[in-house]
Design a protein around this motif. Structure first.
Motif, mmCIF file in Angstrom:
data_model
loop_
_atom_site.group_PDB
_atom_site.id
_atom_site.type_symbol
_atom_site.label_atom_id
_atom_site.label_comp_id
_atom_site.label_asym_id
_atom_site.label_seq_id
_atom_site.Cartn_x
_atom_site.Cartn_y
_atom_site.Cartn_z
ATOM 1 N N PRO A 99 -62.979 66.025 61.498
ATOM 2 C CA PRO A 99 -62.730 65.384 60.192
ATOM 3 C C PRO A 99 -63.887 65.603 59.215
ATOM 4 O O PRO A 99 -63.658 65.751 58.014
ATOM 5 C CB PRO A 99 -62.567 63.907 60.545
ATOM 6 N N SER A 100 -65.119 65.661 59.714
ATOM 7 C CA SER A 100 -66.255 65.944 58.832
ATOM 8 C C SER A 100 -66.217 67.368 58.309
ATOM 9 O O SER A 100 -66.650 67.641 57.190
ATOM 10 C CB SER A 100 -67.577 65.740 59.568
ATOM 11 N N VAL A 101 -65.687 68.293 59.133
ATOM 12 C CA VAL A 101 -65.625 69.697 58.717
ATOM 13 C C VAL A 101 -64.617 69.890 57.581
ATOM 14 O O VAL A 101 -64.802 70.734 56.718
ATOM 15 C CB VAL A 101 -65.273 70.604 59.924
ATOM 16 N N THR A 102 -63.567 69.069 57.559
ATOM 17 C CA THR A 102 -62.528 69.240 56.536
ATOM 18 C C THR A 102 -63.052 69.103 55.124
ATOM 19 O O THR A 102 -62.442 69.602 54.190
ATOM 20 C CB THR A 102 -61.409 68.180 56.677
ATOM 21 N N VAL A 103 -64.151 68.382 54.938
ATOM 22 C CA VAL A 103 -64.659 68.187 53.577
ATOM 23 C C VAL A 103 -66.082 68.720 53.438
ATOM 24 O O VAL A 103 -66.711 68.564 52.399
ATOM 25 C CB VAL A 103 -64.621 66.699 53.161
ATOM 26 N N GLY A 104 -66.610 69.343 54.490
ATOM 27 C CA GLY A 104 -67.928 69.955 54.366
ATOM 28 C C GLY A 104 -69.095 69.014 54.585
ATOM 29 O O GLY A 104 -70.220 69.365 54.261
ATOM 30 N N THR A 105 -68.835 67.824 55.143
ATOM 31 C CA THR A 105 -69.971 66.977 55.513
ATOM 32 C C THR A 105 -70.784 67.705 56.583
ATOM 33 O O THR A 105 -72.006 67.631 56.622
ATOM 34 C CB THR A 105 -69.468 65.625 56.056
ATOM 35 N N ARG A 560 -76.975 71.048 67.662
ATOM 36 C CA ARG A 560 -77.660 69.795 67.347
ATOM 37 C C ARG A 560 -78.492 69.947 66.074
ATOM 38 O O ARG A 560 -78.389 69.148 65.141
ATOM 39 C CB ARG A 560 -78.563 69.439 68.533
ATOM 40 N N VAL A 561 -79.309 70.996 66.042
ATOM 41 C CA VAL A 561 -80.159 71.237 64.867
ATOM 42 C C VAL A 561 -79.281 71.445 63.629
ATOM 43 O O VAL A 561 -79.545 70.887 62.562
ATOM 44 C CB VAL A 561 -81.058 72.473 65.098
ATOM 45 N N LEU A 562 -78.200 72.233 63.787
ATOM 46 C CA LEU A 562 -77.356 72.537 62.632
ATOM 47 C C LEU A 562 -76.651 71.299 62.101
ATOM 48 O O LEU A 562 -76.618 71.058 60.895
ATOM 49 C CB LEU A 562 -76.325 73.605 63.004
ATOM 50 N N VAL A 563 -76.089 70.496 63.008
ATOM 51 C CA VAL A 563 -75.355 69.317 62.545
ATOM 52 C C VAL A 563 -76.302 68.343 61.861
ATOM 53 O O VAL A 563 -76.006 67.809 60.790
ATOM 54 C CB VAL A 563 -74.608 68.648 63.725
ATOM 55 N N ASP A 566 -77.125 69.656 58.568
ATOM 56 C CA ASP A 566 -75.962 69.491 57.677
ATOM 57 C C ASP A 566 -75.927 68.079 57.103
ATOM 58 O O ASP A 566 -75.662 67.886 55.921
ATOM 59 C CB ASP A 566 -74.651 69.750 58.439
ATOM 60 N N TRP A 567 -76.148 67.096 57.968
ATOM 61 C CA TRP A 567 -76.145 65.714 57.492
ATOM 62 C C TRP A 567 -77.220 65.513 56.416
ATOM 63 O O TRP A 567 -76.969 64.903 55.384
ATOM 64 C CB TRP A 567 -76.382 64.747 58.662
ATOM 65 N N GLY A 568 -78.391 66.067 56.693
ATOM 66 C CA GLY A 568 -79.481 65.944 55.714
ATOM 67 C C GLY A 568 -79.142 66.634 54.413
ATOM 68 O O GLY A 568 -79.332 66.091 53.329
ATOM 69 N N ARG A 570 -76.270 67.171 53.177
ATOM 70 C CA ARG A 570 -75.250 66.416 52.446
ATOM 71 C C ARG A 570 -75.886 65.249 51.696
ATOM 72 O O ARG A 570 -75.537 64.968 50.557
ATOM 73 C CB ARG A 570 -74.216 65.912 53.457
ATOM 74 N N PHE A 571 -76.840 64.567 52.352
ATOM 75 C CA PHE A 571 -77.509 63.449 51.692
ATOM 76 C C PHE A 571 -78.195 63.898 50.416
ATOM 77 O O PHE A 571 -78.202 63.218 49.407
ATOM 78 C CB PHE A 571 -78.555 62.816 52.627
ATOM 79 N N ILE A 572 -78.816 65.091 50.474
ATOM 80 C CA ILE A 572 -79.616 65.532 49.339
ATOM 81 C C ILE A 572 -78.773 66.241 48.284
ATOM 82 O O ILE A 572 -78.825 65.918 47.104
ATOM 83 C CB ILE A 572 -80.746 66.465 49.832
ATOM 84 N N PHE A 573 -77.985 67.218 48.716
ATOM 85 C CA PHE A 573 -77.295 68.074 47.744
ATOM 86 C C PHE A 573 -75.809 67.753 47.598
ATOM 87 O O PHE A 573 -75.130 68.354 46.772
ATOM 88 C CB PHE A 573 -77.423 69.548 48.149
ATOM 89 N N GLY A 574 -75.261 66.874 48.425
ATOM 90 C CA GLY A 574 -73.815 66.642 48.396
ATOM 91 C C GLY A 574 -73.077 67.733 49.142
ATOM 92 O O GLY A 574 -73.688 68.610 49.742
ATOM 93 N N ARG A 575 -71.748 67.649 49.073
ATOM 94 C CA ARG A 575 -70.919 68.633 49.795
ATOM 95 C C ARG A 575 -70.574 69.781 48.853
ATOM 96 O O ARG A 575 -70.369 69.583 47.669
ATOM 97 C CB ARG A 575 -69.644 67.970 50.293
ATOM 98 N N ASP A 576 -70.455 70.964 49.413
ATOM 99 C CA ASP A 576 -70.152 72.148 48.612
ATOM 100 C C ASP A 576 -68.663 72.190 48.267
ATOM 101 O O ASP A 576 -67.831 71.841 49.094
ATOM 102 C CB ASP A 576 -70.532 73.404 49.405
#
Lengths: 580, 580
Positions: A99-105, A560-563, A566-568, A570-576
């Motif tokens: 579900p997170s992948v569907t919106v780019g989180t 692990r590193v990638l996810v 990704d979370w970080g 998203r916090f900073i730049f938002g979702r693409d």
């Protein structure tokens, strides 16, 4: 550069040969011994041994690289098997993050890991084939497969694979309940590709609503996102989509943002049925606050290219709602190839492939099935009650003393897990307490078959099927791999419970599922969690618990590193919102 | 949580309103003045002004969101335009990293940035339409467009957009030179989707070669990767693929790794023709060392689904090579819609859309074209020689003194950039030196038309078309935006050179390309660079120069962070080989 290169090489060397550190120690403390060892096995001899060993190797074929199949491969340690893995996907996907992948989180590539990377262990003979299983031939112990690469490489490639043991872990497909138009018009959310498609479609909807000739009514239709099914996946997707729209898209598409609507349709009276009522209530309230239109008691009867038709359970009323995108997430169904296999082995009238408590397919000796494609058909105590009684009654006296009984108590509890669950529910300490309960005031010294039956009559009501979750599949995979690892040892010294109907003991202890709790992310940095012992936790802190648990459960350090990054990100730049 | 949220909000606020810091300063030093200002424009008045302004706004339509279009949008500052952007892609792609994307050295999403993010500037009226331009109607100043979303949202949507100024920046398509079978069987490498497809196909080839029924010969075919075209893109792709195979895939596919072959076909005698010979030699040597099969002087005449046919230029010999994947990268061709437009405006017999030195399409007043879809048709000095002479000869005496001449020297150099290049080549300090050269020993005081012609006769040989690179397109976009920004100011006070054929001065200075050098990454952490002044740099250190330049040139902080972390991820974990 050289610093980086060194780090990379060191990392890879460590990964390729995890025993390097041990080896270093060996070299330090006993270098001479190692030389002597290598001397004692000249090349020719070792080579001949290897060939010999290969001939004796038992062939294990694993179908599927989802949670069950991958967990099996990760836990298999015995090098005496020749393993072939057949799966149309050459990677394992961490599905709870779909579900997170569907919106780019989280990015799609952050939640997948190549199977070849996972099985790249020293000493194990594992071959991977990227192909689809078309048919299982249980009589000739063969699996029919077809290549699943793009056909521009020279058409389809068909081949068969022989097995001694077959591990069926093909998962399930989305269940449409034969609702017309679903397959043609709705998105599912089971595969990584599904999530990627949904992401592109969401952007398509926003871009199309932004074209100059689109009327306001049409904008409303295009930006109406409908989620069918109020289970954890549907709820999480609706929440993720809502976050994406409010946090990111609203700023980039200001002229259409007010036309966006998210609707969640659920046929039952509440969403998140499998969770505690407090979680359901919190989720429903939160969705209402967020403006997600929650329609419970609403059954979808038809989906066309632009409209979704529902029937209200309470009023019988039929409605048609124009939509832009539908995501269908109402549960799972059996794959055609599994259905076909079930017919072969006389399970044609069942809904799902049945196994015994050792995950062995009923009616087949060398085929195991685990994960979403199978269910454990647990044996009822009442079916075996005579056998159990007579096994305990060694001298066939017709009654049992408590002493007689003590010998088989543990075996009963182990063979029939429902007994233990029942004891826990009744707050009884052990089996003897259960019997004593039924002896009442009589306090007889012996138990007869009638009393025994009466005491156990309620026990089978505690049986229920395990949920179709990643957690169950992963535990089953690990369990089965452990059985395979100790196949020979347990053949000689069986460690399972008594065979009540037959003689001797079962080779292995039966599979037992251990529930570690379940999360339901609700968007806006809030998550609900139901932990073992019916603990419920809801809110921001639970979201952080979710972050930590999911990060730790990921399959590799890379993911692990990638996810986490990704979370970080998203916090900073938002979702693409690029449409790729 | 709250810490993160604050950071995110602060970052976004800063991004949304880059003038925030300035505003803060204004508040500090002159808060009162600002209040007075806002008092002086009551709401009603401002609103009426805005509507009025909108009616007067000149409509600019930008076609394309590649390097030229995006650079134009980024540099446009004048809020008096109503801008509409039409492009089938809602993002800008950093194309120099596409070869890296094909093998996962960098992820696709790290090199793209949504156009809406880029233009989300305060005060500019920019609307984006995700659509394809079908036709330019220069007579009625209209552009015909078609929606480019997936058609499941309700079929195609056609619409027109009116313009006052049209900026054509649609780029080019791959040039197949009408070679049969290329479109059907080869991969191009122009779009992000191309790169993603190539990545999947490489994995497909390896997975297919791993199927149990594939013969050794067929393995060889499937794992034969052919790159057609020895330009920077083809060479970089071949190098990236070689790195991917040796560093990552060889470990995961040990049983087929020896069948892998990479062939680079180039019709000319050498690869990297546009570079210094030292770079070409180094690249050819490195490829040989790496085992990349380099075939120069080899023209592709046909591509079928499994074979590629070549003709050797030297011997005339025809060959057929079986292949698994072909990547076609031999240069660019004109898009059909641009071709159609060229026919409309009488450029039908040209190969590519011609503009003047101000990037204005020849034969059209309000249409500009830049980037790969256009070329500057530079005016020859010899064509205008009479006009130049008579312009300098104010009193029409038939001869010019040095003093007469000094007035127009700068204008000549500005209007005809080839003059300056010629001076540099001849190592002459200035235009007067050039004339003096031709006066010889005579040392006359005056110059007649014949001497003038003789002096300038060689100058036009210095004219050459600009290369079709990102660097040229980006500079053209920025140049044109600057012209648009100062349109009114320059209307009143033209800053361009004298109009030699007409009267008065040109509004703007003509476009001048400034070459900052070019990189050619060669794999194995080695890059060649040709810097201005014919400096050449090759090796590991140049690779680090490449890393820094590319990181700094990326379009946003988001892409910068992502690309750099992708590079780091690759160093540590290698490239991912999941087929998604």
């Amino acid at each position: 550069m050289s610093g980086y290169a060194f780090y990379r090489r060191a990392y890879r060397a460590f990964n390729d040969y995890p025993s390097l550190t041990k080896l270093a120690v060996v070299f330090t403390v006993s270098g001479g011994g190692l030389v002597a060892f290598s001397d004692s096995r000249p090349f020719g001899g070792a080579y001949a041994d290897a060939i010999q060993a290969n001939h004796n190797k038992r062939k294990v074929v694993v179908l599927g690289t989802g949670w069950a199949g991958t967990s099996f491969l990760k836990n298999l340690k015995d090098p005496s098997y020749e393993v072939q893995v057949v799966s149309p996907r050459n990677y394992f996907a961490f599905t709870p993050l779909l579900p997170s992948v569907t919106v780019g989180t989280v990015e799609a590539r952050s939640v997948v890991e190549p199977v070849r990377n996972i099985v790249k262990k020293k000493g194990l003979d594992v071959k991977f084939r990227e192909a689809e299983c078309l048919k299982i031939d249980a009589v000739n112990k063969k699996v029919y497969c077809r290549s699943s690469q793009d056909t521009n490489l020279g058409g389809e490639e068909n081949f068969t694979v022989d097995y001694d043991y077959l591990v069926v872990a093909m998962g399930a497909r989305a269940n449409t309940f034969n609702t017309p138009g679903v397959v043609e018009n709705a998105h599912f959310l089971k595969e990584v590709e599904d999530a990627q498609r949904i992401r592109r479609t969401v952007i398509d909807c926003f871009e199309r609503a932004n074209l100059p000739t689109i009327s306001d009514e049409e904008k409303k239709r295009i930006l109406h996102f409908v989620v069918v099914g109020g289970g954890p996946t549907g709820v999480e997707f609706a929440a993720e989509l809502h976050d994406f729209v409010t946090e990111d898209l609203a700023k980039l598409y200001p002229s259409v943002k007010d036309h966006v609507k998210i609707t969640l349709l659920e046929a039952a009276d509440h969403i998140l049925n499998m969770f505690d009522k407090r979680i359901t209530a919190f989720a429903e309230e939160k969705f209402q606050r967020d403006g997600i239109d929650l329609k419970t008691g609403s059954m979808v009867v038809k989906v066309t290219d632009k409209e979704i038709s529902t029937k209200e359970r309470a009023t019988g009323e039929n409605r048609s709602i124009p939509y832009g995108m539908v995501v269908w997430s109402t549960g799972i169904g059996t794959r055609p190839v599994v259905m076909d296999f079930m017919k072969q082995i006389g399970q044609g009238n069942r809904r799902v492939l049945a196994t015994d408590e050792w995950l062995r397919v009923e009616g087949s000796d060398s085929i195991y099935a685990l994960g979403d494609c199978a269910t454990i058909n647990q044996r009822k105590v009442m079916e075996d009650i005579m056998a159990i009684f007579s096994k305990a009654d060694k001298i066939q006296s017709g009654t049992l003393t408590i002493a007689d009984f003590k010998d088989v108590i543990n075996d009963i509890c182990e063979r029939y897990p429902q007994v233990e669950i029942y004891l826990k529910k009744q707050q009884l300490k052990n089996f003897l307490d259960l019997l004593k309960n039924y002896q009442g005031n009589a306090q007889k010294e012996t138990i007869d078959i009638e009393l025994f039956k009466a005491a156990l009559s309620e026990v089978d009501s505690q049986m229920k099927n395990l949920p179709a979750t990643a957690q169950v599949a992963a535990q089953q995979g690990a369990y089965l791999a452990n059985c395979f690892n100790r196949m020979e040892a347990c053949e000689k010294n069986p460690e399972g419970p008594l065979r009540f109907r037959g003689s001797g003991r079962h080779r292995f202890r039966p599979f037992r599922y251990k529930h570690f709790g379940q999360f339901a992310p609700l968007g806006g940095e809030q998550t609900a969690a139901q932990l073992p012992g019916d603990w419920v936790s809801i809110g921001h802190s639970t979201q952080w618990l979710w972050y930590s648990v999911y990060a730790s459960k990921l399959v590799s350090w890379r993911t692990r590193v990638l996810v986490i990054s990704d979370w970080g990100r998203r916090f900073i730049f938002g979702r693409d919102s690029s449409r790729i």
